[in-house]
Motif scaffolding. Structure first.
Motif, short mmCIF file in Angstrom:
data_model
loop_
_atom_site.label_atom_id
_atom_site.label_comp_id
_atom_site.label_asym_id
_atom_site.label_seq_id
_atom_site.Cartn_x
_atom_site.Cartn_y
_atom_site.Cartn_z
N PHE A 32 7.35 8.12 -4.08
CA PHE A 32 6.90 6.75 -4.59
C PHE A 32 5.45 6.49 -4.09
N VAL A 33 5.07 6.96 -3.29
CA VAL A 33 3.76 6.60 -2.56
C VAL A 33 2.88 6.73 -3.71
N VAL B 158 3.81 0.65 -5.09
CA VAL B 158 4.28 0.90 -3.69
C VAL B 158 3.05 1.05 -2.72
N SER B 159 1.93 1.83 -3.19
CA SER B 159 0.85 2.20 -2.30
C SER B 159 0.33 0.59 -2.14
N THR B 160 0.21 -0.31 -3.00
CA THR B 160 -0.49 -1.24 -2.91
C THR B 160 0.32 -2.22 -1.85
N VAL C 151 9.07 -3.59 1.35
CA VAL C 151 7.99 -3.41 2.02
C VAL C 151 7.37 -4.92 2.12
N LEU C 152 7.18 -5.49 1.08
CA LEU C 152 6.62 -6.96 1.12
C LEU C 152 7.40 -7.89 1.90
N ILE D 223 11.32 2.00 -7.80
CA ILE D 223 10.21 2.00 -7.23
C ILE D 223 9.85 0.26 -6.72
N HIS D 224 10.29 -0.61 -7.57
CA HIS D 224 10.35 -1.90 -7.37
C HIS D 224 11.00 -2.28 -6.10
#
Length: 699
Positions: free
Chosen positions: A291-292, A297-299, A267-268, A260-261
């Protein structure tokens, strides 16, 4: 008989009981301990054992130590160990090792060290347990000292030993020691251990040596998902966003399921580069991996869409998140607020089912970042009604509001609150207070506070004071304070850029030259920001030749630097050079913005290029897709009126998407009077009268 005597007598009778009774009682104590543990009462279980004057089975000690570790019970752990060493003169080494590990996990590193030193015999596990305990509690010197003692005593280090020392290396960031440790691991034959190799990748990255981190990673035969997560994360922290994303996709190519990380980090990285296409692709991958729904992840996906300007997509991600806790609400709201989208942030803030001080601070910070001072003041009034406790972050934002509205009285009230509640010892709050006094022009208060800060002040404190002096035009004071700063702290490039900007605003050529000389003498890297500040300072100080020289020395020139030199040429009466600079700028592939065209239109006004001015104005929207602003229309009015091209002005008026301002109408009226252009003069007079009438004022 004394109390001591009676106790000794009773104790003696208990010790003289026959073996049968002893066996019964022993079983009874064990059973009582187990019953208490099953009920979740660890403290009671330890008390039952502690009052017993007989040893119990070693497995029960081990069970109690594990229970104390899980509940972080220091006193109870000491009781268990005390009972063990009292009634078992030679307890198993492995059991004492577990005790050392337990001490380490609950933060009692001194107890762990003391027990280790009292052990009659030790094995490799004893040394590893102490090293791990010290590493967990960040007692780095003791970690290295124990590791050296271990080697001197001829105890062979294991993977666990190296893992503990590596943990400390990662916290003190000693690259030289890390390389020595790496050689030792290879020498001991542990180079194939994936966990150790991953730790080396991690610590090399933390030491900002990504070349060695990548080399070690590439040598891992079968990297685990944790290994991939570490290399992606370290690239991200180094600002190598493209490398982070590249490693993420390489991981997928090798059919390694990401953590997840890892997805969040990728994404970051897209958020930082504003790569919407790749970010959307990773969003799709996160959906496939389920994972959403995870908040992390969503953030990160929400934040990516916000930064890329896709607000509808961002809101859709947030609305589709199933379990929205306080953290996810705050993260989503902060994403809007910190990107200046305060209206949407406030909408989310008002919808939040619950709030904490972090939520309030994020919203207030959004208003401050967007320079929306009236909204910030209203929000502060609301905070005062609904929030009981504030923290140092709140105080910093409040002081920023005081600076933004130039309300030194409100700033002094905040200062009083800070002093009464002990926040004046917080360097971040103190620096914000110093900045507030400087920006509000109260140098006396700023200087007094600066001297009171004494040992508390840092580089930021000096920056705040120097910036305030520069804004007030007190260049002589700024020079003396700058000299004093060099005795206490090394000025950063930010400090020097602040000084140069202050010199430009005054203007103060002497201080500007002194700052430029300091940069050169002390070997500072003159980056694009510093160079832009120097160009701006020299041009505003009427030393355009120096500004051009600094500009020509730039290896790469961004839009801000081009705009600075173009404005400098206009400011210093060398407007002809503006057109040459604009052509050079286009040749280098730098796209102009609205500031660039303001400089060009001012050059056209100075040189009398009416037709050329209109061509440049038209090209803004047709060629460069830049929407002209009021300032650009005002320049065209000035150009047409100054050179009497009023027939062109009439045609231009028909193209305007908004009504002329009073300043524009006044300029038209004056020009028509000078050139006898009666029809347009009458129109301008009529419009001016309409604008100044009471009815117009009410509307």
């Amino acid at each position: 008989m004394t109390v001591t005597g009676r106790f000794s007598s009773a104790f003696g009778r208990r010790l003289r009981d026959d073996k049968t009774h002893k066996r019964v009682r022993k079983t009874s104590v064990t059973q009582q301990v187990l019953e208490q543990l099953e009920g979740g009462n660890v403290s009671k279980a330890v008390s039952v054992l502690f009052v017993s004057l007989e040893p119990v089975s070693y497995w029960l000690y081990k069970l109690l130590l594990r229970s104390c570790s899980s509940a972080s019970l220091a006193v109870q752990t000491r009781k268990v160990v005390s009972h063990l060493v009292t009634f078992s003169p030679l307890p198993p080494i492995v059991l004492l090792n577990r005790a050392i590990e337990t001490y380490g996990k609950i933060g009692c590193v001194n107890d762990a060290r003391e027990l280790f030193e009292q052990m009659p015999e030790r094995d490799g596990g004893s040394w590893n347990a102490l090293i791990t305990a010290c590493a967990q509690n960040k007692v780095h010197d003791e970690v290295f000292r124990t590791f050296r003692r271990m080697n001197r005593d001829g105890i062979r280090a294991t993977e666990t030993s190296f893992a503990g020392v590596l943990k400390s290396c990662g916290l003190i960031l000693d690259l030289r020691l890390l390389r020595q440790l790496h050689c030792a691991v290879i020498k001991h034959g542990f180079s194939g251990n994936v966990d150790l190799e991953t730790s080396f990748v991690d610590v090399y990255g933390k030491c900002r040596d990504m070349s060695d981190a990548r080399r070690v990673f590439d040598e891992i035969k079968h990297p685990s998902d944790v290994s991939w997560n570490v290399i992606v994360r370290r690239y991200l922290e180094m600002g190598s966003n493209d490398d982070a994303v590249g490693m993420f996709f390489k991981m997928l190519e090798l059919n390694v399921r990401p953590l997840i990380h890892t997805v969040s980090s990728a994404v970051l990285a897209c958020s930082r580069t504003m790569d919407l296409e790749v970010g959307t692709l990773i969003h799709g991958i996160a959906v496939k991996l389920s994972f959403v729904p995870d908040t992390i992840v969503s953030t990160s996906i929400f934040d990516m869409y916000v930064k890329c300007g896709r607000l509808e997509s961002a809101r859709r991600v947030f609305d589709q998140t199933e379990s929205k806790d306080l953290k996810s609400w705050t993260s989503a709201m902060s994403g809007y607020a910190m990107n200046g989208i305060t209206r949407d942030a406030r909408e989310l803030f008002d919808l939040m089912p619950e709030r904490n001080i972090v939520s309030w601070n994020a919203m207030l910070g959004g208003y401050v970042r967007a320079n929306e001072w009236e909204e910030a003041l209203d929000f502060l009034a609301l905070m005062r009604k609904e929030v009981e406790d504030i923290d140092n972050v709140t105080l910093v934002w409040i002081l920023n509001v005081c600076s933004g509205v130039s309300d030194v009285q409100m700033g002094k009230q905040a200062h009083g609150f800070i002093y009464r509640h002990g926040y004046d010892t917080n360097v971040i709050v103190a620096n914000a207070l110093l900045g507030m006094y400087g920006k509000c022009g109260t140098f006396g208060s700023a200087n007094t506070l600066f001297r009171q800060m004494s040992e508390l002040r840092d580089e930021v404190s000096w920056n705040a004071l120097l910036n305030g002096l520069a804004q007030l035009g007190r260049s002589e004071h700024a020079i003396s304070f700058f000299e004093g700063m060099q005795l206490e702290a090394k000025p950063s490039k930010y400090t020097l850029a602040t000084l140069l900007a202050g010199c430009a605003n005054i203007p103060a050529l002497r201080l500007g030259k002194a700052t430029h000389g300091f940069l050169i003498r002390n070997g500072y890297e003159v980056d694009i920001v510093i160079r832009g500040a120097m160009v701006d300072m020299y041009s505003k100080c009427r030393c355009l030749d120096y500004a051009i020289e600094v500009f020509d020395e730039a290896g790469t020139r961004d839009l801000i630097l081009w705009n600075s030199i173009i404005r400098g040429c206009c400011r210093n009466g060398r407007s002809k050079e503006v057109f040459e600079l604009f052509m050079l700028m286009e040749d280098e592939g730098v796209k102009p913005d609205h500031v660039t065209f303001l400089g060009i239109l001012h050059a056209c006004i100075r040189e009398g290029h009416v037709e050329l001015g209109f061509q440049y104005f038209s090209s803004m929207s047709t060629k460069y897709l830049i929407l002209p602003q009021v300032e650009h229309y005002d320049c065209m009015f000035e150009l047409y009126c100054k050179y009497g091209c009023l027939h062109k002005l009439e045609e231009f008026l028909l193209l305007m998407p908004f009504d002329p301002t009073i300043q524009m109408l006044t300029r038209v009226y004056d020009a028509c009077q000078s050139h006898g252009w009666k029809k347009l003069e009458a129109w301008a007079a009529k419009r001016l009268h309409e604008r100044s009438s009471p009815a117009a004022t009410v509307l």
